[in-house]
Structures are given as structure tokens and as C-alpha cells.
Write a protein that holds these residues in place. Structure first.
Motif, PDB file in Angstrom:
ATOM      1  N   ASN A  91       0.837  -1.193   0.000  1.00  0.00           N
ATOM      2  CA  ASN A  91       0.000   0.000   0.000  1.00  0.00           C
ATOM      3  C   ASN A  91       0.875   1.247   0.000  1.00  0.00           C
ATOM      4  OD1 ASN A  91      -2.909  -1.188   0.732  1.00  0.00           O
ATOM      5  ND2 ASN A  91      -1.392  -2.234   2.016  1.00  0.00           N
ATOM      6  N   GLU A  92       0.646   2.124  -0.970  1.00  0.00           N
ATOM      7  CA  GLU A  92       1.351   3.412  -1.025  1.00  0.00           C
ATOM      8  C   GLU A  92       0.420   4.504  -0.529  1.00  0.00           C
ATOM      9  OE1 GLU A  92       3.775   4.458  -4.420  1.00  0.00           O
ATOM     10  OE2 GLU A  92       3.561   2.414  -5.204  1.00  0.00           O
ATOM     11  N   ILE A  93       0.893   5.284   0.436  1.00  0.00           N
ATOM     12  CA  ILE A  93       0.091   6.349   1.038  1.00  0.00           C
ATOM     13  C   ILE A  93       0.815   7.672   0.848  1.00  0.00           C
ATOM     14  CG2 ILE A  93      -0.933   7.205   3.183  1.00  0.00           C
ATOM     15  CD1 ILE A  93      -0.946   4.326   4.186  1.00  0.00           C
ATOM     16  N   TYR A 123       3.559  -1.011   3.998  1.00  0.00           N
ATOM     17  CA  TYR A 123       2.968   0.323   3.892  1.00  0.00           C
ATOM     18  C   TYR A 123       4.090   1.305   3.570  1.00  0.00           C
ATOM     19  CZ  TYR A 123      -1.330  -1.487   5.930  1.00  0.00           C
ATOM     20  OH  TYR A 123      -2.497  -2.199   6.163  1.00  0.00           O
ATOM     21  N   ILE A 124       4.019   1.883   2.368  1.00  0.00           N
ATOM     22  CA  ILE A 124       4.987   2.900   1.938  1.00  0.00           C
ATOM     23  C   ILE A 124       4.325   4.270   2.123  1.00  0.00           C
ATOM     24  CG2 ILE A 124       6.406   3.758   0.053  1.00  0.00           C
ATOM     25  CD1 ILE A 124       6.320   0.952  -1.166  1.00  0.00           C
ATOM     26  N   ILE A 125       4.810   5.040   3.087  1.00  0.00           N
ATOM     27  CA  ILE A 125       4.236   6.370   3.370  1.00  0.00           C
ATOM     28  C   ILE A 125       5.196   7.413   2.819  1.00  0.00           C
ATOM     29  CG2 ILE A 125       3.346   7.906   5.150  1.00  0.00           C
ATOM     30  CD1 ILE A 125       2.953   5.525   6.945  1.00  0.00           C
ATOM     31  N   ASP A 126       4.811   8.021   1.700  1.00  0.00           N
ATOM     32  CA  ASP A 126       5.659   9.011   1.034  1.00  0.00           C
ATOM     33  C   ASP A 126       5.434  10.393   1.633  1.00  0.00           C
ATOM     34  OD1 ASP A 126       7.605   9.758  -0.685  1.00  0.00           O
ATOM     35  OD2 ASP A 126       6.391   9.670  -2.498  1.00  0.00           O
ATOM     36  N   ILE A 153       7.592   1.537   5.530  1.00  0.00           N
ATOM     37  CA  ILE A 153       8.698   2.236   4.871  1.00  0.00           C
ATOM     38  C   ILE A 153       8.290   3.705   4.747  1.00  0.00           C
ATOM     39  CG2 ILE A 153      10.190   2.388   2.855  1.00  0.00           C
ATOM     40  CD1 ILE A 153       9.592  -0.518   2.243  1.00  0.00           C
ATOM     41  N   LEU A 154       8.964   4.563   5.490  1.00  0.00           N
ATOM     42  CA  LEU A 154       8.680   5.996   5.471  1.00  0.00           C
ATOM     43  C   LEU A 154       9.699   6.692   4.577  1.00  0.00           C
ATOM     44  CD1 LEU A 154       8.199   6.486   9.328  1.00  0.00           C
ATOM     45  CD2 LEU A 154       6.581   5.560   7.657  1.00  0.00           C
ATOM     46  N   ALA A 155       9.208   7.506   3.655  1.00  0.00           N
ATOM     47  CA  ALA A 155      10.091   8.233   2.734  1.00  0.00           C
ATOM     48  C   ALA A 155       9.886   9.733   2.915  1.00  0.00           C
ATOM     49  CB  ALA A 155       9.802   7.832   1.284  1.00  0.00           C
TER      50      ALA A 155
END
Length: 558
Positions: A91-93, A123-126, A153-155
Motif C-alpha cells: 500500500n502506497e500512502i 505500507y509505503i508512506i511518502d 517504509i517511510l520516505a
């Protein structure tokens, strides 16, 4: 299918195709191969360096059924479903638009459900720094102790905005800007795959404009490929970037370094009349001057600047004729102008003011400008250029030109020793007094009123420097006097220098008159500036003079 931009079409799909970031790739691959997968990662760094790309590759790799050297195989059902976007386990957020506490509470509830097809729910939180304080607090506990199947994964590009409580719960990876050589290789590979011919100089210009960002570089390459119907050239890239013509920038920089203010302003008007903005012109000038500095200093400058042969030769010619200190001063002034342009209501006036200041150092009392002028004088003297000093001479006598290489040899003064040593007084012969330069203020100098004692003589030079800096505020004479040697011969103050440029500056009629008047205020009615050979101190010269005058006499110096 709709057209995809270069940075989307050629996005890496495995760790092996990622450009640089080896320190991160190696760590992630080792974790996958050893099965030691963390629960929270923080990817931070400049834009376009591969944060989101690596997050997606890592998410597919930890769910892949048979990873190859740590990378996803791309053939198993899980990899295919993730590539097609049909898998719900990744999931990309976008935290910029989902930054409220309600969205984070919803995430906290959904993370409890196990993955559908893979082993992990990722969960990829951009742009995670955009979350509000309440949102961070809502996800804090879940981030610290998530379910065994969950990976966050926080970016972000701004890690300093993330609370320390979040940072301490994540494995942090700092992405670096990509070197130009690697960007050039990436762009060439993309252009080859797209069937576009190119010049190496054009690719180098695109990589420089990308400024370490792979996405920016590929976006510029995409525009340039669309702009050029044939082979992509250096001129095509400059046209796409909106840069000024190289020859115009080179001519403008050369006129500035030659201190030709009139030509410089004329060329600025010509460039701006073509539609280029003041900001673009300043940026182009700074790039050109930076290349001049590289060419002047580095042996492998040709490989560093990577410009066409004709352009490189033009830069080499201009850099060779300019003083390094002057290049640095002009660069600093234009860098300040670039900052000022952001807040200026009239960019043209701001730019032209900076250009005039660069091309007219005589109007600038900054020490850098004065040192630059002194260096220019020394360069001319070393090259044998005759520098004439205008002096006021009696009407009946023919004025003589002092040649730079000729040095007048002062005649030895006659020394008298008092009955009570160790006081030694210098008595100058009246008829054969040595003249090193014409002092126009000598005729008008006031008569000697009183003699200075030894303590007063010792403090005269310090008072002179302080007076030039604070009372009279003559920056030119102050700069020339800073490194002078000084001692007294009787009542005459002797000032010595090893620099011909300083000597000629102080013996100019206006500066000599000013010095005489300033010293008269301090009680010194006679002074002389002498040009001495390098490597001999004032004390050594005075001692040598004393021993020469008393040759054959046993003299002890205490």
C-alpha cells in the motif's frame, strides 16, 4: 497505451539496476537473504535519488517466492501481481494529502489484517514529514510494535521535521546525490534504449542540470529528446534549458574580468533583449566562472568540465588571462546578486548593479578589490610592462621616468655615536642626500618643532595604521601600509616594502602628500619609502648598515 515519461518507463525493477546508493542496496539485500527483515524503515534524502523506487523493490523482494540475489525474480505470481498493481499487500500512502489523524487511525486498524497473497503487508508512506503531530501520535505505538506481517517504509526529503519518537523506532537510510558520471551513464543508456542519437557534451549538460537527481535528469532528457528531431546536440540542450548563448556568456565574462564596464553593460542589454531573464543570465555566468576556476586550478580540467573543444578552448583563454583572485571576487559578487534577485522588484537593476561592481573594482573599497588591483600591478611589473608614476617636478628640470627594474642605491648615512651609549643617531649628508622618489609634500612640510623620544618613535607606525583606518578612513593607503617595515634614521621614518606595486602606490604624488600630512599630525615631519630586496628583515638591514659604517670596530649589540 499512453506515453510514459522516461523516469517512469525506465524505473529500476531490481536492486542491480539502481544507480548508486550501494550502501543501502547492500544492507537491504543482506537482510532479505538472511531473513532479518525490520519492521520500520526511514528512507530520507534529496528528491529523485531513488527513495520510492527502492521502497517498491524492497516490498516486492520480501514478498517474492524465489528472490534472485536479494532482488525480486519478476516471474512468480506474487511479483507479477505486484507489478500489475493487482496485489493489495503493498500500500502506497501519500502523507501530503492523507496527513490527518483519521487516516492514521484507519491505517492502524487495517494493519492488523494479514496479507492476502504474500508474506508481508508493506505500507509505503511518502512525504511522511507532512503528517500532523496528532497523526504521528496515532501511528506511534503501531510503528513501534506492529504485527509480525507488517513492514513500514517511510520516505521523506526533510527528516528534520519528523519527531524524535518516530526516528528512534526506524532503521534510517540516507540517500546521497548521484554523481554526474553516473547520471551521464544513466542518460546515455536511456537514450540508446529509446533510439535517440546524442553528443557526449549534450548528455553532460543534461547531467549538470539534473544536479544529482536521476528523476530531474531523465525529465530534462525527455524534453530534449522531444525537442530535437535528429541527433541531440549541446545547442539543443541549451535551448531547452533556456540558457544564454555560450559565446555571449563568454564575451560578457571576459569583459567583466577585463574591467570593461561599458562593454559589459552593453552585452547584458543584448542578452536580456533576447528574452532571457536576469536570474538565468546570473546562473549562466556563475557556471562559466566556475569552469574558469576549474580550468585555472585543475590539471584534468577538460574531463571535469566536459565541454565541446571550441568552448573549452575559449574558457582556457579567458581563465589564463585573468587573475584567480579576481575570478573569485566576481563569483562571490554574482552569487550574492543571485540571492538578491529572489527578493528584488526590478531584477535588471540588481543584475546591472552587480555587473558594474564586478567590472569597476576601483569604486569598491573592499579589501578583496584592493588586493586584486595590487596583484594586477605586480603582474604587469613582472611581465616588464612600464608603469609610469606621475610626479611633480620643477619647471626647469626635465621629469624622469623611473624604470621598474632599476633600483636607486641609497648612499650610506654618516653615523654619530653619543657620549652615552647605546644611542645612535643618523646624520644625513645635506649635499648628497639619496632620493628614491620625489615627495611633492617635502616643500610644504612643516618645520620640525620637536624631536620624538624613543618611546614615541616606537608607537608611531601603530598610530599611523590606526589613523588611516579610523580617523582618515583612507582604505587604499591603509591597505598599502599594512605590511610595511618601519624604523627611524634619526628623525626620519623609514618605511620599507618588498613589493614594487606597494612602493609605487605609496610614492604616487597624491598618496605621498597624504602620508606626509598624516605623519606630520603624529610629529613626524620627514619620511621615506624604500624598496628592499626580499628575504632581509629591517633589523638585519640596519645591523648590516651599522657594521658597514663601523668596519674594523668591535661592536656589541644588546
Amino acid at each position: 497505451m499512453a506515453y510514459l515519461a522516461f523516469y517512469r518507463t525506465f524505473r529500476p525493477t531490481s536492486f542491480d539496476t539502481v544507480v548508486r546508493q550501494e550502501h543501502i542496496v547492500r544492507t537491504l539485500k543482506n537482510q532479505i537473504e538472511s531473513g532479518r527483515i525490520g519492521h520500520a524503515y526511514l528512507f530520507c534524502g534529496p528528491r529523485g535519488t531513488g527513495k520510492t523506487t527502492l521502497a517498491k523493490i524492497f516490498a516486492r523482494a520480501i514478498n517474492c517466492e524465489s528472490p534472485v540475489n536479494g532482488s525480486p525474480c519478476g516471474k512468480c505470481p506474487t511479483c507479477k501481481s505486484l507489478a500489475e498493481g493487482a496485489n493489495l499487500d503493498v500500500n502506497e500512502i501519500d502523507a501530503a494529502s492523507n496527513n490527518g489523524v483519521d487516516e492514521m487511525r484507519d491505517l492502524r486498524e487495517k494493519v492488523q489484517y494479514p496479507p492476502v497473497a504474500g508474506k508481508y503487508k508493506v505500507y509505503i508512506i511518502d512525504e511522511v514529514h507532512m503528517l500532523t503531530a496528532s497523526a504521528f501520535n496515532a501511528v506511534l505505538k503501531t510503528l513501534e510494535e506492529p504485527p509480525r506481517h507488517a513492514v513500514f517504509i517511510l520516505a521523506t526529503t526533510e527528516p528534520q521535521k519528523i519527531p524524535a519518537t518516530i526516528l528512534s523506532r526506524c532503521m534510517r537510510f540516507d540517500f546521497k546525490l548521484i554523481p554526474q558520471k553516473d547520471l551521464e551513464g544513466l542518460i546515455k543508456d536511456v537514450l540508446k534504449k529509446s533510439g535517440k542519437e546524442y553528443e557526449d557534451e549534450a548528455v553532460a549538460a543534461i547531467a549538470r542540470a539534473g544536479a544529482g537527481s536521476a528523476r530531474d535528469s531523465l525529465s530534462i532528457a525527455d524534453m530534449c529528446a522531444s525537442y530535437s528531431s535528429g541527433k541531440l546536440t549541446y545547442a539543443d540542450v541549451n535551448s531547452v534549458l533556456g540558457s544564454a548563448d555560450f559565446s555571449s556568456v563568454a564575451a560578457l565574462a571576459e569583459s567583466i574580468l577585463k574591467e570593461d564596464a561599458q562593454t559589459s553593460l552593453t552585452m547584458v542589454e543584448e542578452v536580456l533583449s533576447t528574452g532571457k531573464s536576469a536570474g538565468v543570465l546570473v546562473k549562466d555566468l556563475l557556471t562559466f566562472l566556475n569552469n574558469c576556476a576549474v580550468v585555472k586550478i585543475c590539471r584534468n580540467a577538460k574531463e571535469i568540465v566536459n565541454l565541446p573543444e571550441e568552448s573549452f578552448n575559449a574558457i582556457s583563454k579567458i581563465a589564463g588571462a585573468a587573475d584567480g583572485h579576481k575570478i573569485l571576487r566576481v563569483t562571490e559578487l554574482l552569487a550574492k546578486a543571485e540571492t538578491d534577485l529572489r527578493y528584488s522588484l526590478n531584477g535588471r537593476i540588481t543584475l546591472e548593479t552587480a555587473i558594474l561592481k564586478c567590472a569597476m573594482p576601483e569604486t569598491d573599497y573592499n579589501l578583496d578589490a584592493l588586493i586584486g588591483k595590487i596583484n594586477e600591478l605586480e603582474r604587469k611589473l613582472n611581465e616588464g610592462v612600464e608603469v609610469k608614476v606621475k610626479a611633480q617636478a620643477p619647471a626647469a628640470e626635465k621629469p624622469q621616468t623611473v624604470q621598474p627594474e632599476q633600483k636607486a642605491e641609497p648612499k650610506k648615512p654618516v653615523l654619530e655615536i653619543d657620549d652615552e651609549p647605546p644611542f645612535v643617531k643618523a646624520k644625513e649628508p645635506v649635499a648628497e642626500q639619496p632620493v628614491l622618489w620625489d615627495n611633492p609634500a617635502a616643500a610644504s612640510a612643516p618645520a620640525q618643532v620637536k624631536s620624538l623620544n624613543d618611546g614615541e618613535k616606537a608607537g608611531v607606525f601603530g598610530k599611523l595604521i590606526r589613523s588611516l583606518r579610523t580617523t582618515h578612513k583612507n582604505a587604499v593607503v591603509f591597505t598599502l601600509c599594512m605590511d610595511l617595515g618601519n624604523y627611524f634614521e634619526g628623525e626620519k621614518l623609514i618605511l620599507t616594502t618588498e613589493s614594487e606595486a606597494v612602493f609605487r602606490g605609496l610614492t604616487r604624488p597624491d598618496n605621498a602628500s597624504f602620508m606626509a600630512e598624516t605623519l606630520a599630525e603624529l610629529g613626524v615631519n620627514e619620511h621615506e619609502v624604500r624598496l628592499v630586496e626580499k628575504g632581509e628583515s629591517d633589523y638585519e638591514k640596519a645591523l648590516k648598515q651599522l657594521k658597514s659604517n663601523f668596519e674594523g670596530t668591535d661592536i656589541q649589540i644588546k
